[in-house]
Design a protein around this motif. Sequence first.
Motif, short mmCIF file in Angstrom:
data_model
loop_
_atom_site.label_atom_id
_atom_site.label_comp_id
_atom_site.label_asym_id
_atom_site.label_seq_id
_atom_site.Cartn_x
_atom_site.Cartn_y
_atom_site.Cartn_z
N PRO A 1 0.81 -1.22 0.00
CA PRO A 1 0.00 0.00 0.00
C PRO A 1 0.85 1.27 0.00
CG PRO A 1 -0.10 -1.06 2.14
CD PRO A 1 0.63 -2.00 1.21
N LEU A 2 2.12 1.14 0.34
CA LEU A 2 2.99 2.31 0.38
C LEU A 2 4.00 2.33 -0.76
CD1 LEU A 2 3.55 2.31 4.21
CD2 LEU A 2 2.34 4.05 2.90
N GLY A 3 3.92 1.34 -1.65
CA GLY A 3 4.86 1.30 -2.75
C GLY A 3 6.29 1.33 -2.24
N GLY A 4 7.12 2.10 -2.88
CA GLY A 4 8.52 2.21 -2.48
C GLY A 4 8.78 3.45 -1.65
N LEU A 5 7.87 3.77 -0.74
CA LEU A 5 8.01 4.98 0.07
C LEU A 5 9.38 5.04 0.72
CD1 LEU A 5 6.61 7.49 1.47
CD2 LEU A 5 6.23 5.94 3.38
N ASP A 6 10.09 6.13 0.50
CA ASP A 6 11.40 6.38 1.13
C ASP A 6 11.63 7.88 1.06
OD1 ASP A 6 13.96 6.41 2.13
OD2 ASP A 6 14.72 4.87 0.77
N ARG A 7 11.34 8.57 2.17
CA ARG A 7 11.45 10.04 2.21
C ARG A 7 12.39 10.44 3.33
NH1 ARG A 7 6.17 10.92 0.19
NH2 ARG A 7 6.28 10.07 -1.90
N SER A 8 13.17 11.47 3.08
CA SER A 8 14.09 12.00 4.09
C SER A 8 13.90 13.50 4.22
CB SER A 8 15.54 11.72 3.70
OG SER A 8 15.78 10.34 3.71
N HIS A 9 14.01 13.98 5.45
CA HIS A 9 14.00 15.40 5.76
C HIS A 9 15.01 15.59 6.89
CE1 HIS A 9 10.54 16.34 3.26
NE2 HIS A 9 10.01 15.21 3.71
N GLY A 10 16.07 16.33 6.59
CA GLY A 10 17.13 16.47 7.57
C GLY A 10 17.70 15.10 7.90
N ALA A 11 17.83 14.81 9.20
CA ALA A 11 18.37 13.53 9.66
C ALA A 11 17.30 12.45 9.77
CB ALA A 11 19.05 13.72 11.01
#
Length: 181
Positions: free
Chosen positions: A9-19
Amino acid sequence: MKLLQAVSPLGGLDRSHGALRLRAGEPGRITWIAPYPGEETNCSHALQAALSLSFPSPGETRSSLAGRILWSGRVQALLLGPQAPATLSGLAAVVDQSEAWAALNLEGAGAVEVLQRLVPLDLRAAVFPAWRTARSLLGHMNTQITPRPDGFEILVACSMAHTAAREIEEAMRSVAARSQL
């Protein structure tokens, strides 16, 4: 002829913000187990014999080479990884929930601050150490939260997966921006 294929349901979710980093998790098979009244001890023995896992006490996560079992409510647990042993038949209600849950992994410095904006629990390591677990709310969504040494594993209903990811990412942006001040 096209064959249907299961997708996350999230596919290839990979998000970054700062650390901070938010990724789709892969919990594997998820089975809900609820011992029938009076069968709690027998259920725990059956799990121990088959998977080297005993039924968890409130707030506990138990692990073995076979997988993990998380407390998920009064006399309820979620088994992650292996198939539930057939010896639970007659001892517990056992329901495959693999397609009902989505997993998110939140990692990095500031992960506690991110979730504190969304979850009504004290998630500081001194209060909620690694490998404990709790059922709670993430915003308005039911969730199972398990701290790990590197962050948090968050289980939400598949139907709420994108909403949960969006809410967490928004909080990540805020925490990352605040750390830049």
